[in-house]
Design a protein around this motif. Sequence first.
Motif, PDB file in Angstrom:
ATOM      1  N   GLY A 101      66.121 -11.390  46.619  1.00  0.00           N
ATOM      2  CA  GLY A 101      66.426 -10.197  47.393  1.00  0.00           C
ATOM      3  C   GLY A 101      67.209  -9.168  46.593  1.00  0.00           C
ATOM      4  N   ALA A 102      68.143  -9.639  45.767  1.00  0.00           N
ATOM      5  CA  ALA A 102      68.954  -8.724  44.952  1.00  0.00           C
ATOM      6  C   ALA A 102      68.089  -7.982  43.948  1.00  0.00           C
ATOM      7  CB  ALA A 102      70.055  -9.509  44.236  1.00  0.00           C
ATOM      8  N   TRP A 103      67.176  -8.712  43.299  1.00  0.00           N
ATOM      9  CA  TRP A 103      66.283  -8.076  42.322  1.00  0.00           C
ATOM     10  C   TRP A 103      65.367  -7.051  43.023  1.00  0.00           C
ATOM     11  CZ3 TRP A 103      66.204  -8.563  37.030  1.00  0.00           C
ATOM     12  CH2 TRP A 103      65.121  -7.975  36.367  1.00  0.00           C
ATOM     13  N   ALA A 104      64.815  -7.469  44.161  1.00  0.00           N
ATOM     14  CA  ALA A 104      63.923  -6.577  44.905  1.00  0.00           C
ATOM     15  C   ALA A 104      64.670  -5.355  45.418  1.00  0.00           C
ATOM     16  CB  ALA A 104      63.293  -7.339  46.071  1.00  0.00           C
ATOM     17  N   VAL A 151      66.637 -24.673  56.564  1.00  0.00           N
ATOM     18  CA  VAL A 151      66.404 -24.303  55.159  1.00  0.00           C
ATOM     19  C   VAL A 151      65.628 -22.994  55.023  1.00  0.00           C
ATOM     20  CG1 VAL A 151      65.264 -24.990  53.022  1.00  0.00           C
ATOM     21  CG2 VAL A 151      66.636 -26.655  54.296  1.00  0.00           C
ATOM     22  N   PRO A 152      64.466 -22.842  55.675  1.00  0.00           N
ATOM     23  CA  PRO A 152      63.758 -21.558  55.553  1.00  0.00           C
ATOM     24  C   PRO A 152      64.543 -20.390  56.127  1.00  0.00           C
ATOM     25  CG  PRO A 152      62.669 -22.986  57.162  1.00  0.00           C
ATOM     26  CD  PRO A 152      63.669 -23.824  56.441  1.00  0.00           C
ATOM     27  N   CYS A 153      65.307 -20.624  57.193  1.00  0.00           N
ATOM     28  CA  CYS A 153      66.140 -19.556  57.759  1.00  0.00           C
ATOM     29  C   CYS A 153      67.206 -19.124  56.751  1.00  0.00           C
ATOM     30  CB  CYS A 153      66.811 -20.022  59.054  1.00  0.00           C
ATOM     31  SG  CYS A 153      65.716 -20.040  60.491  1.00  0.00           S
ATOM     32  N   GLY A 154      67.751 -20.107  56.017  1.00  0.00           N
ATOM     33  CA  GLY A 154      68.744 -19.801  54.996  1.00  0.00           C
ATOM     34  C   GLY A 154      68.153 -18.961  53.874  1.00  0.00           C
ATOM     35  N   VAL A 155      66.920 -19.275  53.477  1.00  0.00           N
ATOM     36  CA  VAL A 155      66.248 -18.515  52.414  1.00  0.00           C
ATOM     37  C   VAL A 155      65.975 -17.083  52.871  1.00  0.00           C
ATOM     38  CG1 VAL A 155      64.153 -18.318  51.026  1.00  0.00           C
ATOM     39  CG2 VAL A 155      65.210 -20.558  51.366  1.00  0.00           C
ATOM     40  N   VAL A 156      65.459 -16.950  54.097  1.00  0.00           N
ATOM     41  CA  VAL A 156      65.156 -15.614  54.637  1.00  0.00           C
ATOM     42  C   VAL A 156      66.430 -14.783  54.790  1.00  0.00           C
ATOM     43  CG1 VAL A 156      64.289 -14.362  56.645  1.00  0.00           C
ATOM     44  CG2 VAL A 156      63.051 -16.358  55.791  1.00  0.00           C
ATOM     45  N   ALA A 157      67.476 -15.411  55.337  1.00  0.00           N
ATOM     46  CA  ALA A 157      68.752 -14.713  55.502  1.00  0.00           C
ATOM     47  C   ALA A 157      69.319 -14.315  54.143  1.00  0.00           C
ATOM     48  CB  ALA A 157      69.743 -15.602  56.250  1.00  0.00           C
ATOM     49  N   GLY A 158      69.225 -15.234  53.183  1.00  0.00           N
ATOM     50  CA  GLY A 158      69.718 -14.937  51.837  1.00  0.00           C
ATOM     51  C   GLY A 158      68.977 -13.766  51.218  1.00  0.00           C
TER      52      GLY A 158
END
Length: 271
Positions: A101-104, A151-158
């Motif tokens: 997300g940071a790179w994007a 886990v997927p919620c954590g990735v999406v939130a991150g």
Amino acid sequence: MATDQNVVPVRSTHPIPLVFGAGAAIGVLGGMIGLGGAEFRLPLLIGLFGFAALSAVILNKAMSLVVVLVSLPARLAAVPASTLAAHWTIAVNLLAGSLIGAWAGAAWAVRMRSSTLYKVLAALMVLMAVALLVTRVTTVGALSMPLWAQVPCGVVAGFGIGVVAAIMGVAGGELLIPTIVLLFAVDIKTAGSLSLLVSLPTMLVAFARYSRDGSFAVLGTNLRFTAVMAAGSIAGALLGGLLVGMFSDLLLIPALAAILLISSVKLARHH
């Protein structure tokens, strides 16, 4: 004054006491609520010091990085390393999304027109104001989620937090801390330390992406400005920490949220 992001930036000529004082005021505001204050620094960089949107974001990111680096040892002293080690999977889960997300986010920011970026920043400041009100005035309880959903919620939130942090030049603690509490049922003190562990690599990735763009030259041109304001922010944060408890959250938090909302309106109208 700094010029538009497509032009070689001009060195800031503002007096050192003003720069330090502005940084200190921001640090006090952030310190009183346990944050770095970068969300308050951004509108000042644009409105008071005259930097263009992208230049302000890059300078804000640099100062946020310094503040996080200074805050990390103190946080690690307050929360034992063994406690953080027991929750390393949370940091990894969020980083799996926040680094991308940071790179994007940084890539999108450098490609946006200035007028668009001002409006995006204004919208994100409204988001920060809402997050501040919801997480600081109301009680945030943990969600009960199975691991396969967590886990997927954590990735999406991150990912979302990484995008916001990169575009605004902030550490993202105001979003990371409630996310950690909600998704992973961690106490808020531990969540604060984990948020710094996630913020640091996330900020470095965004910084690396910004360094590939020509507007990154604003940092080299304004190194002294950046160092002085960062020093003011750190000093102010320490003072703000001492002032915790002197003002009721029922008064302080709505006032800070109002500052963000007023700043967002000014940014949206900025040209």
